[in-house]
Write a protein that holds these residues in place. Structure first.
Motif, PDB file in Angstrom:
ATOM      1  N   ARG A 203       0.843  -1.196   0.000  1.00  0.00           N
ATOM      2  CA  ARG A 203       0.000   0.000   0.000  1.00  0.00           C
ATOM      3  C   ARG A 203       0.874   1.240   0.000  1.00  0.00           C
ATOM      4  O   ARG A 203       1.959   1.239   0.596  1.00  0.00           O
ATOM      5  CB  ARG A 203      -0.907   0.022   1.239  1.00  0.00           C
ATOM      6  N   VAL A 204       0.417   2.273  -0.701  1.00  0.00           N
ATOM      7  CA  VAL A 204       1.086   3.573  -0.647  1.00  0.00           C
ATOM      8  C   VAL A 204       0.149   4.529   0.060  1.00  0.00           C
ATOM      9  O   VAL A 204      -1.032   4.624  -0.290  1.00  0.00           O
ATOM     10  CB  VAL A 204       1.429   4.096  -2.057  1.00  0.00           C
ATOM     11  N   PHE A 205       0.670   5.217   1.063  1.00  0.00           N
ATOM     12  CA  PHE A 205      -0.125   6.166   1.830  1.00  0.00           C
ATOM     13  C   PHE A 205       0.354   7.574   1.468  1.00  0.00           C
ATOM     14  O   PHE A 205       1.526   7.912   1.670  1.00  0.00           O
ATOM     15  CB  PHE A 205       0.067   5.904   3.327  1.00  0.00           C
ATOM     16  N   VAL A 206      -0.547   8.383   0.907  1.00  0.00           N
ATOM     17  CA  VAL A 206      -0.180   9.720   0.456  1.00  0.00           C
ATOM     18  C   VAL A 206      -0.721  10.742   1.452  1.00  0.00           C
ATOM     19  O   VAL A 206      -1.923  10.754   1.737  1.00  0.00           O
ATOM     20  CB  VAL A 206      -0.747  10.012  -0.952  1.00  0.00           C
ATOM     21  N   ILE A 207       0.157  11.579   1.977  1.00  0.00           N
ATOM     22  CA  ILE A 207      -0.276  12.643   2.887  1.00  0.00           C
ATOM     23  C   ILE A 207      -0.409  13.929   2.086  1.00  0.00           C
ATOM     24  O   ILE A 207       0.580  14.493   1.617  1.00  0.00           O
ATOM     25  CB  ILE A 207       0.736  12.854   4.030  1.00  0.00           C
ATOM     26  N   GLY A 208      -1.640  14.386   1.916  1.00  0.00           N
ATOM     27  CA  GLY A 208      -1.857  15.639   1.201  1.00  0.00           C
ATOM     28  C   GLY A 208      -2.351  15.394  -0.214  1.00  0.00           C
ATOM     29  O   GLY A 208      -1.687  14.748  -1.019  1.00  0.00           O
ATOM     30  N   ALA A 209      -3.550  15.908  -0.514  1.00  0.00           N
ATOM     31  CA  ALA A 209      -4.159  15.696  -1.832  1.00  0.00           C
ATOM     32  C   ALA A 209      -4.122  16.976  -2.651  1.00  0.00           C
ATOM     33  O   ALA A 209      -5.122  17.434  -3.188  1.00  0.00           O
ATOM     34  CB  ALA A 209      -5.591  15.179  -1.690  1.00  0.00           C
ATOM     35  N   GLY A 210      -2.937  17.577  -2.738  1.00  0.00           N
ATOM     36  CA  GLY A 210      -2.730  18.650  -3.710  1.00  0.00           C
ATOM     37  C   GLY A 210      -2.458  18.007  -5.059  1.00  0.00           C
ATOM     38  O   GLY A 210      -2.765  16.826  -5.274  1.00  0.00           O
TER      39      GLY A 210
ATOM     40  N   VAL B  85      -3.832   3.297   9.495  1.00  0.00           N
ATOM     41  CA  VAL B  85      -3.758   2.562   8.236  1.00  0.00           C
ATOM     42  C   VAL B  85      -2.397   1.890   8.163  1.00  0.00           C
ATOM     43  O   VAL B  85      -1.368   2.546   8.303  1.00  0.00           O
ATOM     44  CB  VAL B  85      -3.935   3.519   7.032  1.00  0.00           C
ATOM     45  N   GLU B  86      -2.392   0.581   7.954  1.00  0.00           N
ATOM     46  CA  GLU B  86      -1.126  -0.121   7.784  1.00  0.00           C
ATOM     47  C   GLU B  86      -0.600   0.144   6.387  1.00  0.00           C
ATOM     48  O   GLU B  86      -1.332   0.047   5.402  1.00  0.00           O
ATOM     49  CB  GLU B  86      -1.328  -1.628   7.985  1.00  0.00           C
ATOM     50  N   THR B  87       0.664   0.487   6.312  1.00  0.00           N
ATOM     51  CA  THR B  87       1.236   0.814   5.002  1.00  0.00           C
ATOM     52  C   THR B  87       2.736   0.605   5.040  1.00  0.00           C
ATOM     53  O   THR B  87       3.360   0.713   6.106  1.00  0.00           O
ATOM     54  CB  THR B  87       0.922   2.274   4.615  1.00  0.00           C
ATOM     55  N   ASP B  88       3.340   0.293   3.890  1.00  0.00           N
ATOM     56  CA  ASP B  88       4.801   0.176   3.874  1.00  0.00           C
ATOM     57  C   ASP B  88       5.469   1.321   3.117  1.00  0.00           C
ATOM     58  O   ASP B  88       6.683   1.406   3.062  1.00  0.00           O
ATOM     59  CB  ASP B  88       5.269  -1.181   3.328  1.00  0.00           C
ATOM     60  N   VAL B  89       4.644   2.195   2.532  1.00  0.00           N
ATOM     61  CA  VAL B  89       5.209   3.369   1.855  1.00  0.00           C
ATOM     62  C   VAL B  89       4.364   4.589   2.216  1.00  0.00           C
ATOM     63  O   VAL B  89       3.136   4.536   2.168  1.00  0.00           O
ATOM     64  CB  VAL B  89       5.214   3.192   0.317  1.00  0.00           C
ATOM     65  N   VAL B  90       5.021   5.676   2.565  1.00  0.00           N
ATOM     66  CA  VAL B  90       4.333   6.939   2.836  1.00  0.00           C
ATOM     67  C   VAL B  90       4.961   8.013   1.942  1.00  0.00           C
ATOM     68  O   VAL B  90       6.190   8.120   1.874  1.00  0.00           O
ATOM     69  CB  VAL B  90       4.468   7.357   4.318  1.00  0.00           C
ATOM     70  N   VAL B  91       4.126   8.772   1.240  1.00  0.00           N
ATOM     71  CA  VAL B  91       4.642   9.903   0.462  1.00  0.00           C
ATOM     72  C   VAL B  91       4.099  11.173   1.086  1.00  0.00           C
ATOM     73  O   VAL B  91       2.891  11.352   1.211  1.00  0.00           O
ATOM     74  CB  VAL B  91       4.212   9.856  -1.012  1.00  0.00           C
TER      75      VAL B  91
ATOM     76  N   GLY C 287      -1.876  -0.613 -10.191  1.00  0.00           N
ATOM     77  CA  GLY C 287      -2.536  -1.652  -9.423  1.00  0.00           C
ATOM     78  C   GLY C 287      -2.151  -1.696  -7.962  1.00  0.00           C
ATOM     79  O   GLY C 287      -2.397  -2.687  -7.267  1.00  0.00           O
ATOM     80  N   ILE C 288      -1.529  -0.611  -7.479  1.00  0.00           N
ATOM     81  CA  ILE C 288      -1.099  -0.563  -6.084  1.00  0.00           C
ATOM     82  C   ILE C 288      -2.203   0.076  -5.236  1.00  0.00           C
ATOM     83  O   ILE C 288      -2.781   1.095  -5.632  1.00  0.00           O
ATOM     84  CB  ILE C 288       0.206   0.251  -5.950  1.00  0.00           C
ATOM     85  N   ALA C 289      -2.507  -0.518  -4.084  1.00  0.00           N
ATOM     86  CA  ALA C 289      -3.507   0.050  -3.178  1.00  0.00           C
ATOM     87  C   ALA C 289      -3.023   1.394  -2.654  1.00  0.00           C
ATOM     88  O   ALA C 289      -1.840   1.551  -2.328  1.00  0.00           O
ATOM     89  CB  ALA C 289      -3.767  -0.904  -2.017  1.00  0.00           C
ATOM     90  N   VAL C 290      -3.929   2.382  -2.591  1.00  0.00           N
ATOM     91  CA  VAL C 290      -3.544   3.730  -2.190  1.00  0.00           C
ATOM     92  C   VAL C 290      -4.536   4.291  -1.177  1.00  0.00           C
ATOM     93  O   VAL C 290      -5.745   4.208  -1.371  1.00  0.00           O
ATOM     94  CB  VAL C 290      -3.527   4.694  -3.399  1.00  0.00           C
TER      95      VAL C 290
END
Lengths: 84, 464
Positions: free
Chosen positions: B156-163, B241-247, B177-180
């Motif tokens: 999963r990729v977790f994105v902080i901020g929806a600009g 939210v469990e995630t292995d990537v944070v942007v 196809g990556i969960a976001v």
């Protein structure tokens, strides 16, 4: 070769997609994606795409081989393209 | 030397230094040479790379359609410059006319152009920002690292901020196809730049494409495992939210710290300059040998009430650099104002989003063509009875027409029929921008009155 498209200017006419389909693609209806560093084999197709853009939004370097642009220009000294 | 003699000398053998070797710096250098500057030209850049294009880094590069190593900008012409790459400017002595570099060197100038741009705003808690799997996306190095992680198929990729950047990243991940999951403090994506009406459409787009979009929430903590890898993000609504990537996509910070003590009017909001791109000093007096261009500049625009606009836009970097370069080597009667009408684009979830004018000034909005439900429309923004901006979703060909309306201060709501007007476009509605006293993470346009001593901009999270 290097290229950049001024996407403020681009209006999605997709002439470039027609002339150089391995460099340019439409993503959805009108969003353009492109490879900014296309392979040399694309030279002639890219040159046609640049010339065909109705809004002249594509800037490319290394197209005509004159060495006119860029100290680090890729693809200088190659065959001069005709029809541009 | 009389003015004319000085200019002739400057153009023939003067020294011009450009700090910032990205889009604005390169285009300025090319313009200087194109206009006949024959003196010495030095470009200073903190990154070790020659000027490269950034917009592909959050789009084509993430989709695997371009290499993060190869977005170098094509050159318009030979510039015969001395390049000081990989070494940051650390100070400026305006009296001695010298730029100090991180390696201890000093570079003297007769005319200076500052184009140091912005950098990604990092996650504020340093220990969490250092966790493996936490990224920002601004530079080529950022893109190389992030793309490598995406290629290893994260859960999963977790994105902080929806600009714009955060939304483009979410779009690319979904396409692969990556969960976001996207967490946004406002009630919808893109609200800071385009307002709540358009933000709602952007939010629907995200959800339709399978993004787990959480709005009205803040990320309160990033949690790592014993090995120092990020494993979860905790939110202000009590969920995690469990995630292995944070942007971290929380907008940008202007690169002005190196100017501290220089006497220039530079601060967190950028460097104030006049419409001719000449920098102001902190007393509000315009300099005549220091110019500014690109994301770091803040200049007054006559079309928009002479407000000082900071525009983090690709097109602004190009045109402001061209204007600054022209003015640097021209007599005052030959100088030009930077009066470019703001414009930008974003591609996300297969939709081409484009904007002209300053949407952030809009009080009202009207869907003048097409329909939001079809994701194909043009919306005009009104400010005090005139058209101030327009945004298109997959309708780019109309924007030039709206640009003319903005330039001619055409009345809002438009008093003529438009092609493809629908029921939803019969009347204007509030554009629904957030209260400006609660700063959002990243409007692409920030407005402020001119103040010679920059007030400090404090990041104050809103309460939900």
């Amino acid at each position: 070769m290097r290229l950049v498209v001024d996407l403020n200017r681009c209006q999605g006419y997709a002439q470039c997609v027609f002339f150089a389909p391995d460099v340019f693609a439409l993503h959805g209806e009108e969003a353009l994606v492109y490879d900014p560093h296309p392979d040399e084999v694309q030279r002639e197709r890219l040159a046609r795409a640049v010339a065909a853009c109705p809004v002249q939004a594509i800037t490319a370097e290394g197209l005509d081989g004159t060495g006119e642009t860029g100290e680090t220009a890729a693809g200088t000294g190659e065959a001069v393209l005709h029809g541009r | 030397m009389a003015g004319d003699d000085f200019l002739r000398w400057l153009r023939r053998e003067g020294r011009i230094v450009i700090v910032g070797a990205s889009l604005a710096g390169l285009r300025a250098a090319e313009t200087l040479r194109a206009e006949g500057f024959a003196g010495s030209l030095t470009l200073i850049g903190d990154e070790p790379y020659e000027p490269y294009d950034r917009p592909p880094l959050s789009k084509a590069v993430l989709l695997g359609k371009a290499s993060p190593h190869h977005t170098e900008l094509p050159r318009r012409r030979e510039i015969d410059a001395t390049w000081r790459l990989g070494v940051a400017a650390t100070g400026l002595d305006t009296a001695a006319k010298r730029v100090r570099l991180a390696d201890g060197d000093e570079v003297a100038y007769d005319r200076l152009l500052i184009a140091t741009g912005v950098r990604a705003r990092p996650w504020p808690r340093e220990s969490e920002a250092r966790l493996d799997g936490v990224f920002v996306l601004r530079t080529r190095d950022d893109a190389v690292r992030f793309r490598r992680r995406l290629d290893s198929s994260p859960g999963r990729v977790f994105v902080i901020g929806a600009g714009f950047t955060g939304s483009e990243i979410a779009s690319a991940c979904r396409e692969r196809g990556i969960a976001v999951t996207v967490a946004e403090r406002a009630d919808a994506p893109l609200v800071g730049a385009l307002g709540g009406v358009i933000g709602a459409v952007a939010g629907e787009l995200q959800r339709e494409h399978g993004v787990d979009l959480r709005t009205g929430v803040m990320v309160t903590a990033l949690e790592g495992d014993a090995a120092g890898r990020v494993r979860a993000a905790h939110l202000s609504d009590g969920t995690s939210v469990e995630t292995d990537v944070v942007v971290v996509s929380l907008g940008a910070t202007r690169n002005t710290e190196w100017l501290a003590g220089s006497g220039l009017g530079a601060g967190p909001r950028g460097i104030a300059c006049d419409a001719g791109c000449r920098a102001f000093d902190f007393r509000g007096i315009v300099t005549d040998d220091i110019f500014v261009a690109g994301d770091v500049a803040r200049s007054p625009h006559p079309l928009f009430g002479y407000q000082f606009l900071s525009l983090e836009h690709w097109g602004n970097a190009v045109t402001q650099a061209e204007t600054a370069a022209h003015n640097m080597i021209s007599a005052s009667s030959e100088r030009r104002p930077h009066i470019w009408v703001p414009a930008f684009w974003s591609a996300q979830f297969g939709v081409n989003i484009k904007s002209v004018g300053v949407p952030g000034m809009g009080e009202q909005i009207m869907i003048t063509q097409g329909s939001r439900a079809e994701r194909r429309f043009v919306a005009a923004y009104g400010y005090q009875g005139r058209v101030i901006a327009a945004v298109s979703f997959d309708n780019a060909r109309w924007l030039e027409f709206y640009q003319r309306l903005i330039e001619t201060a055409a009345p809002f709501p438009p008093d003529f029929a438009t092609v493809d007007r629908r029921a939803e476009g019969r009347a204007p509605m509030p554009a629904d921008f957030p209260d400006p006293s609660l700063p959002t993470h990243g409007p692409t346009v920030t407005l402020s009155g001119y103040s010679p001593a920059d007030r400090r901009l404090v990041f104050t999270p809103s309460r939900h």
